[in-house]
Each structure stands twice: as C-alpha cells, then as structure tokens.
Design a protein around this motif. Structure first.
Motif, PDB file in Angstrom:
ATOM      1  N   ALA A 280       0.847  -1.191   0.000  1.00 14.44           N
ATOM      2  CA  ALA A 280       0.000   0.000   0.000  1.00 14.44           C
ATOM      3  C   ALA A 280       0.887   1.247   0.000  1.00 14.44           C
ATOM      4  CB  ALA A 280      -0.909   0.009   1.222  1.00 14.44           C
ATOM      5  N   GLY A 281       0.621   2.159  -0.895  1.00 14.80           N
ATOM      6  CA  GLY A 281       1.413   3.383  -0.961  1.00 14.80           C
ATOM      7  C   GLY A 281       2.820   3.191  -1.480  1.00 14.80           C
ATOM      8  N   TRP A 282       3.123   2.022  -2.018  1.00 19.67           N
ATOM      9  CA  TRP A 282       4.466   1.757  -2.544  1.00 19.67           C
ATOM     10  C   TRP A 282       4.784   2.772  -3.640  1.00 19.67           C
ATOM     11  CZ3 TRP A 282       7.261   0.921  -6.882  1.00 19.67           C
ATOM     12  CH2 TRP A 282       8.468   0.233  -6.786  1.00 19.67           C
ATOM     13  N   GLY A 283       5.896   3.464  -3.521  1.00 16.79           N
ATOM     14  CA  GLY A 283       6.338   4.404  -4.537  1.00 16.79           C
ATOM     15  C   GLY A 283       5.472   5.647  -4.664  1.00 16.79           C
ATOM     16  N   LYS A 288      -0.998  14.103   0.922  1.00 16.24           N
ATOM     17  CA  LYS A 288      -1.263  14.517   2.296  1.00 16.24           C
ATOM     18  C   LYS A 288      -2.669  14.074   2.712  1.00 16.24           C
ATOM     19  CE  LYS A 288       1.610  18.696   2.026  1.00 16.24           C
ATOM     20  NZ  LYS A 288       1.639  20.177   2.173  1.00 16.24           N
ATOM     21  N   TYR A 289      -2.784  13.696   3.989  1.00 19.21           N
ATOM     22  CA  TYR A 289      -4.074  13.364   4.590  1.00 19.21           C
ATOM     23  C   TYR A 289      -4.810  12.284   3.784  1.00 19.21           C
ATOM     24  CZ  TYR A 289      -3.050  17.876   6.739  1.00 19.21           C
ATOM     25  OH  TYR A 289      -2.429  18.922   7.377  1.00 19.21           O
ATOM     26  N   MET A 290      -4.075  11.270   3.326  1.00 15.60           N
ATOM     27  CA  MET A 290      -4.660  10.195   2.535  1.00 15.60           C
ATOM     28  C   MET A 290      -4.831   8.935   3.372  1.00 15.60           C
ATOM     29  SD  MET A 290      -5.213  11.389  -0.498  1.00 15.60           S
ATOM     30  CE  MET A 290      -5.594   9.828  -1.303  1.00 15.60           C
ATOM     31  N   VAL A 291      -5.831   8.120   3.002  1.00 19.81           N
ATOM     32  CA  VAL A 291      -6.029   6.802   3.601  1.00 19.81           C
ATOM     33  C   VAL A 291      -5.996   5.786   2.466  1.00 19.81           C
ATOM     34  CG1 VAL A 291      -7.563   5.291   4.895  1.00 19.81           C
ATOM     35  CG2 VAL A 291      -7.396   7.709   5.512  1.00 19.81           C
ATOM     36  N   LEU A 292      -5.026   4.894   2.512  1.00 23.46           N
ATOM     37  CA  LEU A 292      -4.851   3.873   1.484  1.00 23.46           C
ATOM     38  C   LEU A 292      -4.919   2.509   2.152  1.00 23.46           C
ATOM     39  CD1 LEU A 292      -1.691   5.477  -0.182  1.00 23.46           C
ATOM     40  CD2 LEU A 292      -4.086   5.991  -0.681  1.00 23.46           C
ATOM     41  N   ARG A 296      -1.629  -3.065  -2.560  1.00 23.19           N
ATOM     42  CA  ARG A 296      -1.164  -2.110  -3.578  1.00 23.19           C
ATOM     43  C   ARG A 296      -2.084  -0.898  -3.734  1.00 23.19           C
ATOM     44  NH1 ARG A 296      -0.556  -6.267  -8.378  1.00 23.19           N
ATOM     45  NH2 ARG A 296      -2.250  -7.208  -7.164  1.00 23.19           N
ATOM     46  N   ALA A 297      -2.920  -0.660  -2.740  1.00 22.39           N
ATOM     47  CA  ALA A 297      -3.739   0.551  -2.793  1.00 22.39           C
ATOM     48  C   ALA A 297      -2.827   1.776  -2.847  1.00 22.39           C
ATOM     49  CB  ALA A 297      -4.647   0.633  -1.577  1.00 22.39           C
ATOM     50  N   GLY A 298      -3.080   2.667  -3.780  1.00 16.57           N
ATOM     51  CA  GLY A 298      -2.271   3.875  -3.885  1.00 16.57           C
ATOM     52  C   GLY A 298      -0.860   3.650  -4.369  1.00 16.57           C
ATOM     53  N   GLN A 299      -0.588   2.511  -4.954  1.00 15.27           N
ATOM     54  CA  GLN A 299       0.761   2.245  -5.458  1.00 15.27           C
ATOM     55  C   GLN A 299       1.119   3.254  -6.545  1.00 15.27           C
ATOM     56  OE1 GLN A 299       2.060  -1.885  -6.251  1.00 15.27           O
ATOM     57  NE2 GLN A 299       2.440  -1.220  -8.344  1.00 15.27           N
ATOM     58  N   ASN A 300       2.286   3.860  -6.400  1.00 13.62           N
ATOM     59  CA  ASN A 300       2.787   4.851  -7.359  1.00 13.62           C
ATOM     60  C   ASN A 300       1.835   6.032  -7.547  1.00 13.62           C
ATOM     61  OD1 ASN A 300       5.408   3.868  -8.250  1.00 13.62           O
ATOM     62  ND2 ASN A 300       4.292   2.150  -9.138  1.00 13.62           N
ATOM     63  N   ALA A 314      -6.741  -0.019  -5.558  1.00 13.91           N
ATOM     64  CA  ALA A 314      -7.545   1.207  -5.581  1.00 13.91           C
ATOM     65  C   ALA A 314      -6.616   2.412  -5.556  1.00 13.91           C
ATOM     66  CB  ALA A 314      -8.492   1.243  -4.382  1.00 13.91           C
ATOM     67  N   GLY A 315      -6.850   3.353  -6.462  1.00 16.66           N
ATOM     68  CA  GLY A 315      -6.038   4.564  -6.487  1.00 16.66           C
ATOM     69  C   GLY A 315      -4.621   4.370  -6.977  1.00 16.66           C
ATOM     70  N   ALA A 316      -4.301   3.180  -7.460  1.00 14.84           N
ATOM     71  CA  ALA A 316      -2.943   2.968  -7.979  1.00 14.84           C
ATOM     72  C   ALA A 316      -2.716   3.868  -9.185  1.00 14.84           C
ATOM     73  CB  ALA A 316      -2.754   1.504  -8.366  1.00 14.84           C
TER      74      ALA A 316
END
Length: 424
Positions: A280-283, A288-292, A296-300, A314-316
């Motif tokens: 999650a959040g990789w790369g 700011k102020y995000m929830v992942l 792999r949610a929010g990857q890159n 989600a959000g990748a």
C-alpha cells in the motif's frame, strides 16, 4: 597468591566477594590474622586469582578463566574490557558494566566531556563508541563505533551535554557504526549504520539499517525503515512503519503510518497519511491526509490530498497526470489512474477507472463512470453506468449533469449534458 591487602579490601568492603578469599591476611611472620585496611600488608585467597595494577586477574593455570575483573565504580569482565584506545589504560567510567572481549574498549568520553556509563555485554559491544551515556549494548559488536549525539530538531530545544546517549541496542551488530540519541535498536543489525536519529525505535532484523534523520519514529519488522532518508537530505517525523520492509527507503514521511509488507516503501513527501496493506502506498509521492487500504492501494500514486482509496489497487497510479482532491474510491482498482478529480466518489470494481478531469461525480457499481473525461455534477448508478467505452453495448460518452441509473445505458447523443436515464 600473596598480595597487598590494601589492593583488595577496598573492593571487598563494597560488598564484592571473591571465591576463595578467606577474609584473613598474614603478617610478616606469616601468621594469619584478621585483615585491617592499611595495617596488614599481605593476605591469602583462592588459587588462580592475582592482582595486577589494581585489576583482579584469573590466571589461565588457576581455577579462574577470566582475564580481568575490576570492581570500583565499574564492573569489567573479559579480556580488554573497558581498556582505553592505547590498549593499556582503563577507560574512565562510572557505574558501568562491561562484560565480554573488549567490551567498551576504546571509548571516547571527550565527545560529551563525560564518563563512560551503561551496560556493554558481548564481544566488542560498545567498543570505540563515543559519548555514550547511560547506554545499553548487548550482543557481539552491538553499538560498536557508535556515536551519541545531542537531540536534534524539535526534540533538541534546550538540550545540554547531559542529554547525550541513552541508546539501547540488543542484537549482533545492532546500532553498529551508528549515531543517535535515545534510539532503541533490537534485532540482528537493527539500526546498523543509522545516522543522526533521535528518540526512535527499530525492532526486527535489519530494521532501520542506514536510516537517517528520523525523529520520534518507530520501525517494526524485517528491514522496516531501512534506508529511510538515505538517498536524500530529507527528514521524517513522528511516523510508524510496521511490517517486513515497510517504509523501505521512504523519504520525508511525517506523521504517517505504513502497515504491511512494503507498505510505504520508496514513498516520498508524505504527510499525515495512512497506508495499510501489502505494498500500500508503494512508490507514492506528494500526498497529504490520505487513507490507502488494500493490497497495492495507492501504489505509485501522486499529488493526492484528503482522499480515501480502499481495495486492491484502488487509487494505484492516481494523480500521475494531475492533482486529485477529496476523491473517495472503494473497490478493486477503483480510481485506478484517476487524474484531475475533485470531490468524486466511486464505489465498485473498477469504478472511476482511468477517469480524468471530473468534478463532483458519483459512480456506484462495477465500471460505473469508468473512462469518463471532463465531466461534472453527474451520478452513475449500476453496472457499467456511464462507462465511456466502445466495448459496452449502446456506447455513448457521458456528459455533465447526468443522472443515469441502469446498466449498459444508452443515452441520446455523445457527451449530452443534463440527461436523466433510468433503465437499460
């Protein structure tokens, strides 16, 4: 073993007992009598024990097996324990315990104009360290060649020379060649070669290796926060990385949490965000102020603020081509490649997938609102509702101010605005 009584009475009076010492000394006529400090020049004690230059030695040919045992302000056990850099003089110390080959040897007290103090147990534990005050190093080479520093950043206000040290390292080569203040490193190579960290905790094999400029942060797991800030001159505050390689090589992460294997790894410029799930959040960068939450949610992901991405992928890659603000995407690949979106909600598998230039749009259902471009104030409810794709039956591009409740919706003209469609 016949020696001067004055050499040992000082130690026995402090409560230290030596196996075989019979509490009697003998006079010049070799008659035994009770030893009195300063009056009786000789005494007798068990085999294998002798005193050399104020240090009690256990001889190899006697009953003892240790090289040095000295009880004064310090306890030193082991060859070279507490010996100075010249391998001859003893390191100045107070209330210290040094056990093991060269434990605490070569200590440099000049760094904080103080004395060696703390607990150093293990071969070369704390050896060649500088300024360590009230520190604890347990394990071979734990704290070796480490340097205590004054607190920096917000924790350094009003700091004095009395604030040096207070580091704890448990595990082979933990806090090895590292610098910091009030740092806890537990695990093989935990905190190894970490640099200028204050009030941090590294728990796990290789946790915090080569991490630098961390303040009040916690790393739990194998190589968690390894290389944090290592490739930049940035700083991280009040963050937690929990999981194998969580926060690996993360830069400038403040008040954020990364939970899961590789969660937040290689992330950069993150503020008050939560990343939960493997990768999650990789790369991810500049959010700011995000929830992942999710694998792999929010990857890159890039340039996202005040949003929520829940679900696998989600959000990748969101925000790579434009800023997103207050986007909520829930479902597998929901919001994947979402760009330039404002106050949008997408719920469902691939809902809001590859969407760009949308404002105040709601899509609910698998593929709802997918591939939409440059629309606003529309609502799409149902499977494939508002799906801008030639592969959907009755394909029409959605417009703004649409209310579409159906699947595979057909509306009159491409990009028609102010459309109400109910049914398929």
């Amino acid at each position: 073993g016949v020696n001067h009584a004055a050499d040992i009475i000082r130690n026995s009076a402090s409560g230290v007992a030596i196996s075989g010492y019979d509490a009697y000394a003998r006079n010049a006529n070799k008659d035994y009598t009770t030893a009195v400090s300063g009056l009786i020049p000789y005494f007798s004690y068990g085999s294998g024990v002798t005193i050399q230059s104020g240090v009690i030695d256990f001889r190899h040919d006697g009953s003892g097996t240790l090289k040095h045992l000295r009880f004064d302000n310090d306890v030193r056990i082991g060859e070279g324990a507490g010996v100075g850099a010249d391998d001859a003089t003893l390191v100045s110390g107070v209330d210290s315990v040094l056990i093991g080959y060269h434990a605490g040897s070569g200590f440099d007290s000049i760094a904080n104009s103080g004395l060696l103090s703390g607990i150093f147990i293990g071969s070369s534990a704390g050896a060649l360290s500088s300024g360590q005050q009230a520190s604890t190093f347990i394990g071979p080479y734990a704290g070796y060649d480490s340097v205590a520093i004054l607190p920096s950043g917000p924790m350094g206000l009003g700091a004095t020379s009395q604030d040096y040290g207070y580091n704890i390292a448990i595990g082979g080569k933990s806090f090895f060649e590292a610098s910091g203040q009030n740092v806890i490193s537990i695990g093989h190579k935990a905190g190894h070669q970490s640099f200028i960290n204050t009030s941090c905790m590294f728990l796990g094999e290789g946790a915090g290796v080569s991490a630098k400029h961390l303040y009040s942060s916690v790393a739990i797991g194998k190589q968690a926060f390894k290389w944090a800030n290592y490739f930049s001159d940035k700083t991280s505050y009040y963050s937690q990385a929990i999981g194998s390689r969580a926060g690996l090589a993360a830069d400038n992460v403040t008040r954020s949490q990364m939970i899961g294997a590789y969660a937040g790894a290689y992330s950069d410029d993150i503020y008050q965000s939560i990343m939960i799930g493997d990768n999650a959040g990789w790369g991810s960068k500049d959010h700011k102020y995000m929830v992942l939450v999710g694998d792999r949610a929010g990857q890159n992901m890039r340039n996202d603020y005040y949003g929520v991405y829940l679900g696998s992928l989600a959000g990748a890659y969101a925000g790579v081509s434009g800023y997103n603000y207050e986007a909520i995407c829930i479902g597998k690949q929901a919001g994947y490649l979402l760009h330039d979106a404002r106050e949008c909600i997408y719920i469902g598998g691939q809902a809001g997938y590859h969407v760009s230039g949308v404002d105040n749009v709601i899509g609910i259902g698998d593929n709802a609102g997918r591939d939409a471009l440059n629309i606003q104030d529309s609502i799409f409810i149902g499977k494939d509702a508002g799906y801008d794709s030639p592969f959907v039956t009755g394909y029409k591009e959605p417009g703004s101010y649409n209310l579409v409740i159906a699947g595979n919706t057909q509306w009159a003209n491409a990009r028609t605005n102010s459309v109400l469609e109910i049914g398929s």
